[in-house]
Design an enzyme around this catalytic site. Structure first.
Site, PDB file in Angstrom:
ATOM      1  N   LYS A  92      11.066   4.608   2.880  1.00 15.75           N
ATOM      2  CA  LYS A  92      10.949   3.290   3.506  1.00 15.75           C
ATOM      3  C   LYS A  92      11.901   2.275   2.879  1.00 15.75           C
ATOM      4  O   LYS A  92      11.605   1.090   2.837  1.00 15.75           O
ATOM      5  CB  LYS A  92       9.506   2.796   3.385  1.00 15.75           C
ATOM      6  CG  LYS A  92       8.469   3.733   3.997  1.00 15.75           C
ATOM      7  CD  LYS A  92       7.067   3.210   3.746  1.00 15.75           C
ATOM      8  CE  LYS A  92       6.012   4.216   4.171  1.00 15.75           C
ATOM      9  NZ  LYS A  92       4.646   3.714   3.914  1.00 15.75           N
ATOM     10  N   ARG A 136       6.420 -12.689   2.798  1.00 12.97           N
ATOM     11  CA  ARG A 136       5.393 -12.718   1.762  1.00 12.97           C
ATOM     12  C   ARG A 136       5.915 -12.445   0.368  1.00 12.97           C
ATOM     13  O   ARG A 136       5.178 -12.546  -0.613  1.00 12.97           O
ATOM     14  CB  ARG A 136       4.283 -11.712   2.111  1.00 12.97           C
ATOM     15  CG  ARG A 136       3.502 -12.087   3.361  1.00 12.97           C
ATOM     16  CD  ARG A 136       2.407 -11.113   3.659  1.00 12.97           C
ATOM     17  NE  ARG A 136       1.444 -11.034   2.564  1.00 12.97           N
ATOM     18  CZ  ARG A 136       0.445 -10.150   2.503  1.00 12.97           C
ATOM     19  NH1 ARG A 136       0.295  -9.273   3.487  1.00 12.97           N
ATOM     20  NH2 ARG A 136      -0.375 -10.129   1.488  1.00 12.97           N
ATOM     21  N   HIS A 145      12.528 -18.213   4.303  1.00 11.85           N
ATOM     22  CA  HIS A 145      12.110 -16.947   3.702  1.00 11.85           C
ATOM     23  C   HIS A 145      13.278 -15.991   3.439  1.00 11.85           C
ATOM     24  O   HIS A 145      13.061 -14.824   3.137  1.00 11.85           O
ATOM     25  CB  HIS A 145      11.074 -16.259   4.591  1.00 11.85           C
ATOM     26  CG  HIS A 145       9.800 -17.044   4.738  1.00 11.85           C
ATOM     27  ND1 HIS A 145       9.534 -17.829   5.835  1.00 11.85           N
ATOM     28  CD2 HIS A 145       8.749 -17.166   3.906  1.00 11.85           C
ATOM     29  CE1 HIS A 145       8.351 -18.404   5.681  1.00 11.85           C
ATOM     30  NE2 HIS A 145       7.858 -18.029   4.524  1.00 11.85           N
ATOM     31  N   ARG A 200      -7.583   1.607   3.484  1.00  8.72           N
ATOM     32  CA  ARG A 200      -6.686   1.497   4.635  1.00  8.72           C
ATOM     33  C   ARG A 200      -7.476   1.725   5.915  1.00  8.72           C
ATOM     34  O   ARG A 200      -8.339   2.606   5.974  1.00  8.72           O
ATOM     35  CB  ARG A 200      -5.565   2.534   4.557  1.00  8.72           C
ATOM     36  CG  ARG A 200      -4.720   2.485   3.288  1.00  8.72           C
ATOM     37  CD  ARG A 200      -3.814   1.278   3.267  1.00  8.72           C
ATOM     38  NE  ARG A 200      -2.904   1.304   2.137  1.00  8.72           N
ATOM     39  CZ  ARG A 200      -1.672   1.799   2.176  1.00  8.72           C
ATOM     40  NH1 ARG A 200      -1.219   2.328   3.282  1.00  8.72           N
ATOM     41  NH2 ARG A 200      -0.911   1.768   1.099  1.00  8.72           N
ATOM     42  N   PRO A 251       6.894  -2.279   7.135  1.00 12.69           N
ATOM     43  CA  PRO A 251       7.482  -1.319   8.055  1.00 12.69           C
ATOM     44  C   PRO A 251       7.359   0.111   7.533  1.00 12.69           C
ATOM     45  O   PRO A 251       7.215   0.316   6.326  1.00 12.69           O
ATOM     46  CB  PRO A 251       8.935  -1.764   8.112  1.00 12.69           C
ATOM     47  CG  PRO A 251       9.189  -2.321   6.751  1.00 12.69           C
ATOM     48  CD  PRO A 251       7.900  -2.955   6.305  1.00 12.69           C
ATOM     49  N   GLU A 252       7.419   1.060   8.442  1.00 11.59           N
ATOM     50  CA  GLU A 252       7.374   2.472   8.080  1.00 11.59           C
ATOM     51  C   GLU A 252       8.724   3.102   8.431  1.00 11.59           C
ATOM     52  O   GLU A 252       9.691   2.393   8.713  1.00 11.59           O
ATOM     53  CB  GLU A 252       6.207   3.152   8.795  1.00 11.59           C
ATOM     54  CG  GLU A 252       4.864   2.513   8.438  1.00 11.59           C
ATOM     55  CD  GLU A 252       3.665   3.161   9.120  1.00 11.59           C
ATOM     56  OE1 GLU A 252       3.778   4.324   9.547  1.00 11.59           O
ATOM     57  OE2 GLU A 252       2.616   2.510   9.235  1.00 11.59           O
TER      58      GLU A 252
END
Length: 297
Positions: free
Chosen positions: A76, A134, A113, A287, A17-18
């Site tokens: 972030k 992850r 998770h 990127r 996320p940003e």
């Protein structure tokens, strides 16, 4: 070695996320302010472990029984302020989502998770959980000195929705780097990531490979304006949930700003702005970048 069509060095998807997504997470747990922490646990997870520091036992000793005095954000990262006052907390619980982490108040996407949770009494929020598919995120409990050393102004730049147009120009204009690459440098500006950098450069009509020191001040003023427009609008829409559905808000619901994307992840599709050229995908510093050659000369 490199082979044709090799993608080993490209960024994984998603890049979230940003700032808008993390700000949405922060707002989603604001109801915990004033509540007392009654339980802290590292949840049982057989997946890749995340970093939790110091030990869970030390975290328990320092914050159980203490009140949450504020919920802030540094770039972030969600910052849960514990003990003391809203203006001067004693400890700071840093929840850093990285690529696939979520800060939730209920209903995780999957139980397997879940990584960390706290129970809270006497507030509108009964619990705060940290979920990470992850295992790239982390949880840190810092005191004021440690916070300044690790996440202070010498480490993290001004927040992207608070920086002035003048400081924005000063920070970027002397650099010889490509503007898209520089926008991702969290020491220059905090919160901008790959998705929103592509979007703001498109609306500002700046080619992503233009060198920072070749861009004139009026263009920086426009870029600053478009940056604020996009980030604030994305916050209003509770962030972007991409095709894999990883990002969710604190209630495990989709954001909706993905419906507003102009260029991101739209390679080979017609540009919405000029309606003539196709959106192009290039790679900068490993990127993916999306832009329109006609709109961003």
């Amino acid at each position: 070695l490199c082979f044709p069509n090799c993608h080993f060095f490209l960024e994984p998807t998603p890049t979230m996320p940003e700032l808008p997504e993390v700000e949405t997470m922060r707002r989603g747990i604001l109801g915990a302010v004033g509540g007392k922490i009654t339980l802290v646990e590292k949840t049982r997870c057989l997946k890749k472990p995340i970093s939790i520091t110091p030990s869970i036992a030390q975290i328990r000793r320092r914050i159980i029984g203490k009140r949450i005095t504020n919920v802030d954000r540094i770039g972030k990262r969600v910052v849960v302020c514990v003990g003391g006052t809203a203006e001067k907390a004693n400890d700071f619980l840093i929840l850093e989502p990285r690529m696939t982490g979520l800060v939730l108040v209920a209903n995780p996407p999957t139980d397997e998770h879940m990584r960390f949770r706290m129970e809270i009494a006497g507030s509108d929020v009964d619990e705060i959980g940290f979920w990470d598919r992850r295992g790239l995120g982390n949880v840190r409990l810092l005191n004021q000195t440690e916070l300044n050393e690790q996440l202070g102004p010498s480490k993290i730049g001004p927040d992207a929705i608070k920086i002035s147009a003048g400081e924005f120009f000063e920070r970027f204009s002397a650099s010889g780097r490509e503007i898209k690459v520089a926008l991702l440098d969290q020491k220059l500006i905090a919160g901008v990531g790959n998705l929103y950098a592509s979007e703001m450069l498109h609306l500002a009509k700046i080619h992503p490979q233009r060198k920072c020191n070749e861009i004139k001040k009026p263009s920086y003023t426009k870029l600053h304006e478009k940056m604020l427009d996009i980030l604030l609008d994305a916050i209003k829409h509770e962030g972007s949930t991409l095709s894999d559905g990883t990002y969710r808000n604190a209630l495990n619901k989709d954001g909706s700003y993905q419906n507003m994307h102009q260029v991101y992840d739209r390679a080979d599709e017609i540009c919405f702005t000029c309606k003539k050229n196709k959106v192009i995908r290039i790679v900068q510093s490993q990127r993916a970048t999306f832009f329109c050659r006609r709109c961003q000369r």
